[in-house]
Design an enzyme around this catalytic site. Structure first.
Site, PDB file in Angstrom:
ATOM      1  N   SER A 119       5.925   8.004   5.159  1.00  0.00           N
ATOM      2  CA  SER A 119       5.073   9.044   5.729  1.00  0.00           C
ATOM      3  C   SER A 119       5.428  10.426   5.190  1.00  0.00           C
ATOM      4  O   SER A 119       6.550  10.672   4.735  1.00  0.00           O
ATOM      5  CB  SER A 119       5.210   9.059   7.250  1.00  0.00           C
ATOM      6  OG  SER A 119       6.489   9.556   7.629  1.00  0.00           O
TER       7      SER A 119
ATOM      8  N   GLU B 289       6.654   8.979  -2.659  1.00  0.00           N
ATOM      9  CA  GLU B 289       5.305   8.412  -2.589  1.00  0.00           C
ATOM     10  C   GLU B 289       4.915   8.401  -1.119  1.00  0.00           C
ATOM     11  O   GLU B 289       5.386   7.576  -0.336  1.00  0.00           O
ATOM     12  CB  GLU B 289       5.294   6.999  -3.174  1.00  0.00           C
ATOM     13  CG  GLU B 289       5.705   6.926  -4.633  1.00  0.00           C
ATOM     14  CD  GLU B 289       4.761   7.654  -5.570  1.00  0.00           C
ATOM     15  OE1 GLU B 289       3.592   7.871  -5.183  1.00  0.00           O
ATOM     16  OE2 GLU B 289       5.186   8.005  -6.678  1.00  0.00           O
TER      17      GLU B 289
ATOM     18  N   CYS C 244      -1.498   3.286   2.030  1.00  0.00           N
ATOM     19  CA  CYS C 244      -1.551   4.730   1.779  1.00  0.00           C
ATOM     20  C   CYS C 244      -2.771   5.129   0.969  1.00  0.00           C
ATOM     21  O   CYS C 244      -3.258   6.254   1.075  1.00  0.00           O
ATOM     22  CB  CYS C 244      -0.279   5.195   1.089  1.00  0.00           C
ATOM     23  SG  CYS C 244       0.059   4.353  -0.485  1.00  0.00           S
TER      24      CYS C 244
END
Length: 485
Positions: A232, A253, A287
């Protein structure tokens, strides 16, 4: 054999051991609620032991001929082929992945291991000219040393291997901390595969623990030179702050808020298929998933009718059932958060074109419309089976709406004119965008990463060399230099 049967899940210096913390991480099947494992957490002392083991082992591993190093990854590939059914069952049980999701993950694990085989030979040096007579300048790509890897729960085996394998291939040692919801698939399986593949003891270590036990010990420890984190934005921001204070490099990432954009000349039926997959693969816990679907107003009615109908046809249920499209969210807390998010949006005026029902960790898909342009819902990552439809008038407005988010990871645009799509894609503030396709893609040689709050740095292919090696300048003076004193 079940990968959940062992009592020892910490892998340090080539030995399987139990943690010595004061509490246990309990690993549950998110669909059935079955207890899979109970793992005593590693302490800061065990994190230190893992890093020190990596530090000791790394030099010998780096000096190993890269043609020899690559054999480890070739054997790892064979192990995955031989154990595919067991690995698939483990991922389905611990992650709640559907058959399609599990197959997708194992396919990409193989692809990244194949790339690691090649990557072992890719740390190439250079010789540069010098203005000084008789001087030779050599640039060497050297392993950074030890890499700390922190992986997420959604694609745990893949997203651990994605950083671990390249770092190892380039001559580094690694300490891996998997997510506490997926300690086996994100950690134990990775260690077992590489142990069986012949990786020397200490080169890869796995610690199953939590910040509540170790604080920032994993980040602040003096041994690792690079931290690779996938997760996150909130946690990534903390990782970046702590690592920077210790002069460590990071590869981050992080989350996304991707948009799939349907221009007025798009193939509507195809765009519907792409949008449904892009939002609802693995329950939206991706994501790169399309949180927002932007549709030109001239196609809004047709697209909405077809999209809602297709979403309504998705089967929610047991991930072991091959017919299931949407399985459980990772835990009850996440399911409650997604349900509350939909209820709040509807309470504030959004229209529920489809309102999914919730039962335990199963959350049915929701399609929302009529969301105000300045709504919080359009600016945050939604890690679940909820999508927002947004109409627009013309390409310029579509660009503005697409970019109206603090994130910039992935995206897609659908159009009948490829070059129009390219012009549109160039205007989007994102690290990756796909024309006439979905938003969820990852390929082992193509740079992967985001802009804005979606992360720092890139992974995959040559970007791995940049992330996990450092440049050393060695000059040689042939003959004698003249010094001013």
């Amino acid at each position: 054999m079940s990968y959940f049967d062992d009592l020892a899940y910490q892998f340090i210096d080539g030995e399987w051991r139990s943690g010595s913390g004061s509490w246990d991480i309990v690993d549950f099947n998110p669909y059935s609620g079955e207890k899979l494992a109970s793992i005593t957490v590693a302490t800061a002392a065990e994190v230190d032991a893992a890093y020190r083991a990596a530090e000791r082992a790394q030099r010998g591993w780096a000096e190993t001929n890269p043609y020899t190093r690559r054999l480890v990854f070739e054997r790892a590939l064979r192990i995955i082929d031989e154990r595919e059914a067991e690995l698939a069952a483990a991922i389905a049980a611990e992650v709640g992945g559907t058959r399609a999701k599990v197959g997708f993950e194992l396919h990409l694990v193989r692809e990244f291991l194949r790339e690691a085989v090649q990557l072992a030979l890719r740390a190439e040096g250079r010789i540069l000219p010098s203005p000084v007579d008789g001087k030779e300048n050599r640039l060497y790509r050297m392993p950074v040393g030890v890499v700390g890897v922190i992986s997420p729960f959604n694609f745990p085996l893949l997203l651990s291997v994605k950083s671990v394998a390249p770092a190892l291939a380039l001559g580094n040692a690694v300490v891996l901390k998997p997510h506490q919801n997926t300690p086996i698939c994100g950690g134990g399986l990775v260690a077992r595969i590489f142990e069986e593949a012949g990786l020397p003891a200490g080169v890869l270590n796995v610690v199953v623990t939590d910040i509540a036990e170790i604080g920032d010990a994993l980040l602040e420890h003096p041994v690792p030179k690079v931290i690779s984190f996938t997760g996150s934005e909130k946690v990534g921001r903390h990782v970046a702050t702590v690592a920077a204070a210790q002069f460590k490099q990071t590869v981050l990432e992080l989350g996304g808020n991707s948009a799939l954009v349907v221009l007025d000349d798009a193939d509507v039926d195809y765009a519907v298929d792409a949008a449904v997959f892009s939002r609802f693969i693995h329950q939206g816990q991706v994501c790169m998933a399309a949180n927002r679907v932007l549709v030109d107003r001239s196609l809004e009615r047709e697209f909405t009718e077809k999209f809602v109908a297709k979403v309504a046809s998705l089967k929610v249920g047991d991930p072991a059932d091959p017919a299931t499209h949407i399985g459980p969210l990772i835990n009850a807390g996440q399911a409650e958060a997604i349900t509350a998010l939909v209820d709040r949006a509807v309470g504030e005026g959004a229209t529920a074109l489809l309102h999914g029902k919730s039962e335990g960790t199963l959350v049915g898909p929701s399609v929302l419309g009529g969301v105000a342009e300045d709504s919080w819902l359009l600016r945050q990552e939604i890690f679940g089976p909820v999508v927002v439809l947004v109409p627009f008038d013309g390409d310029d407005e579509a660009v503005r709406l697409t970019n109206a988010t603090p994130y910039g990871l992935s995206g897609a645009v659908h159009t009948g004119d490829i070059e129009r799509g390219v012009r549109f894609a160039k205007r989007i503030e994102t690290g990756m965008i796909h024309i006439n396709d979905g938003t969820v893609h990852d390929e082992p040689i193509v740079p992967f990463g985001g802009e804005k709050r979606s992360g720092l740095g890139r992974l995959n292919g040559d970007a791995m060399v940049e992330a996990f090696t450092t440049t050393k300048w060695i000059s040689i003076q042939h003959g004698r230099s003249r010094f001013p004193f």
